[in-house]
Enzyme design. Structure first.
Site, PDB file in Angstrom:
ATOM      1  N   LYS A 111      25.051 -32.730   3.704  1.00 26.97           N
ATOM      2  CA  LYS A 111      25.536 -33.032   5.055  1.00 26.97           C
ATOM      3  C   LYS A 111      26.097 -34.447   5.188  1.00 26.97           C
ATOM      4  O   LYS A 111      27.025 -34.682   5.961  1.00 26.97           O
ATOM      5  CB  LYS A 111      24.395 -32.858   6.063  1.00 26.97           C
ATOM      6  CG  LYS A 111      23.900 -31.442   6.213  1.00 26.97           C
ATOM      7  CD  LYS A 111      22.782 -31.337   7.228  1.00 26.97           C
ATOM      8  CE  LYS A 111      21.488 -31.933   6.732  1.00 26.97           C
ATOM      9  NZ  LYS A 111      20.860 -31.148   5.639  1.00 26.97           N
ATOM     10  N   VAL A 138      25.532 -26.426   7.298  1.00 28.74           N
ATOM     11  CA  VAL A 138      25.073 -26.086   8.655  1.00 28.74           C
ATOM     12  C   VAL A 138      24.558 -24.649   8.701  1.00 28.74           C
ATOM     13  O   VAL A 138      25.240 -23.723   8.255  1.00 28.74           O
ATOM     14  CB  VAL A 138      26.216 -26.225   9.679  1.00 28.74           C
ATOM     15  CG1 VAL A 138      25.720 -25.838  11.074  1.00 28.74           C
ATOM     16  CG2 VAL A 138      26.774 -27.635   9.695  1.00 28.74           C
ATOM     17  N   GLY A 140      22.138 -22.946   7.183  1.00 28.66           N
ATOM     18  CA  GLY A 140      21.703 -22.173   6.024  1.00 28.66           C
ATOM     19  C   GLY A 140      22.738 -21.150   5.615  1.00 28.66           C
ATOM     20  O   GLY A 140      23.864 -21.484   5.268  1.00 28.66           O
ATOM     21  N   GLY A 193       5.177 -26.275   3.475  1.00 27.86           N
ATOM     22  CA  GLY A 193       6.435 -26.664   2.846  1.00 27.86           C
ATOM     23  C   GLY A 193       7.634 -26.511   3.755  1.00 27.86           C
ATOM     24  O   GLY A 193       8.780 -26.636   3.308  1.00 27.86           O
ATOM     25  N   GLU A 196       9.098 -31.738   5.560  1.00 28.44           N
ATOM     26  CA  GLU A 196       9.015 -32.715   4.474  1.00 28.44           C
ATOM     27  C   GLU A 196       7.781 -33.609   4.670  1.00 28.44           C
ATOM     28  O   GLU A 196       7.220 -33.699   5.766  1.00 28.44           O
ATOM     29  CB  GLU A 196      10.272 -33.593   4.464  1.00 28.44           C
ATOM     30  CG  GLU A 196      11.566 -32.843   4.248  1.00 28.44           C
ATOM     31  CD  GLU A 196      11.748 -32.368   2.820  1.00 28.44           C
ATOM     32  OE1 GLU A 196      11.013 -32.860   1.936  1.00 28.44           O
ATOM     33  OE2 GLU A 196      12.613 -31.508   2.595  1.00 28.44           O
ATOM     34  N   LYS A 211      24.545 -31.990  11.861  1.00 28.19           N
ATOM     35  CA  LYS A 211      25.150 -30.660  11.874  1.00 28.19           C
ATOM     36  C   LYS A 211      26.083 -30.480  13.067  1.00 28.19           C
ATOM     37  O   LYS A 211      27.149 -29.843  12.943  1.00 28.19           O
ATOM     38  CB  LYS A 211      24.056 -29.600  11.871  1.00 28.19           C
ATOM     39  CG  LYS A 211      23.244 -29.584  10.576  1.00 28.19           C
ATOM     40  CD  LYS A 211      21.991 -28.734  10.677  1.00 28.19           C
ATOM     41  CE  LYS A 211      21.185 -28.769   9.387  1.00 28.19           C
ATOM     42  NZ  LYS A 211      19.899 -28.053   9.497  1.00 28.19           N
ATOM     43  N   GLY A 303      16.395 -23.169   2.970  1.00 29.43           N
ATOM     44  CA  GLY A 303      15.825 -22.523   1.791  1.00 29.43           C
ATOM     45  C   GLY A 303      16.823 -21.650   1.060  1.00 29.43           C
ATOM     46  O   GLY A 303      17.996 -21.992   0.929  1.00 29.43           O
TER      47      GLY A 303
END
Length: 332
Positions: A111, A138, A140, A193, A196, A211, A303
């Site tokens: 990004k 942006v 996923g 998870g 962060e 984004k 992910g």
């Protein structure tokens, strides 16, 4: 045969490398992979069994910067997947700039460079007749950029709004449904998870702001920078505020907005029945168009879903170059 290199060999880099090495895309071979420690190059192309878990422990490892690998003599396509840097976009910005200057095509999920230097990079791509694709920056795997550019380009886009960060949406969802405090929901997200170890970019709204800048610039030609966005995160959202919203048939979500008047990111009240009101780690993006009206798209925002966007962008490059090669052959 199009030769590609992957710079940034983390979770996404390893996953994408395996897909490409398994020849999931015809006429494409992976010839190089790089991390912050160095790189591996194989002119004949990597097979799945050739790919190491850790580059630095592999035979043929070269302890040198990725810039050595970014060369038109070695590859035709750069896939840039280094971590986002909101301060100056580095090292991804320099990687992408170098590749475009060499006339290499670029696909990225980073990004930072796209948000901080959109006009420079897109202009450079046009000058060098190179492709720069960044769908994976942006939403996923939600194909929002390609959808607007390919299917809705003739309609006028009036505004964009949406939930663009899965971490904050998970936290707010847990606060709504389980009556957790912010601190407890954040701690749970970190244990799973989803958040962060340092979740600052997410919970302070900066990730969503990046984004929104990318969407506004690429879909609305807004010419905006990160400091043009009014940003407010979710850190101060209390259980009491969530409960009060819930009593009114509403909840609180972190919403990014881009229109003619403003670019903003802030927690906002939203009706539970609103199409944008998704929960867990889902993202939802609403486009308001002059003719079509309101269109909302929902999907996983991070992910492995991001892998879908990357693969499709890579496929678009290969398809475009395949067509270009065929036309050149016919004209000769």
């Amino acid at each position: 045969m199009i030769r590609c290199i992957i710079v940034g060999y983390g979770f996404l880099g390893r996953k994408l490398a395996k897909e490409i090495a398994a020849h999931k895309i015809q006429d494409l071979k992976l010839v190089g992979i790089a991390s912050s420690k160095g790189y591996l190059y194989k002119e004949s192309g990597f097979k799945p069994e050739d790919l190491p878990e850790k580059i630095a422990e592999a035979q043929g490892f070269k302890e040198a910067p990725a810039f050595e690998l970014i060369s038109r003599e070695l590859a035709d396509l750069l896939i840039e997947l280094t971590p986002t840097n909101i301060e100056n976009g580095e090292p991804g910005l320099s990687h992408i700039r170098q590749a475009l200057e060499e006339g290499m095509d670029v696909v990225t999920a980073n990004k930072g460079p796209i948000a901080l230097a959109y006009e420079e990079l897109t202009s450079l791509a046009r000058e060098r007749d190179a492709m720069l694709l960044y769908e994976a920056t942006v939403g996923g795997g939600i194909p929002i950029i390609s959808l607007q550019k390919r299917c809705l380009a003739a309609d006028e886009l009036l505004s964009i709004k949406g939930i663009l960060n899965g971490t904050t949406n998970y936290i707010l969802s847990r606060m709504h449904f389980e009556e957790m405090t912010f601190e407890l929901a954040l701690r749970e997200a970190q244990m799973l998870g989803i958040a962060e170890r340092d979740p600052t970019l997410d919970i302070e709204g900066i990730d969503t702001a990046l984004k929104i800048v990318i969407l506004a610039n690429s879909l609305m030609n807004a010419g905006k920078k990160l400091n043009d966005v009014k940003i407010k995160g979710i850190r101060k959202i209390t259980s009491e505020a969530i409960a009060a919203a819930k009593e009114s048939g509403m909840t609180i979500k972190l919403i990014g907005i881009a229109n003619e008047e403003e670019l903003s990111v802030a927690p906002r009240l939203i009706k539970l029945g609103d199409p944008l009101c998704v929960h867990g780690t889902l993202n939802a993006i609403n486009l308001n168009l002059r003719i079509l009206g309101s269109l909302t798209i929902i999907g996983e925002g991070a992910g492995e879903s991001t892998l879908s966007a990357l693969i499709n962008d890579v496929y678009e490059v290969v398809k475009a170059r395949r067509i270009s090669t065929s036309k050149n052959a016919l004209n000769e």
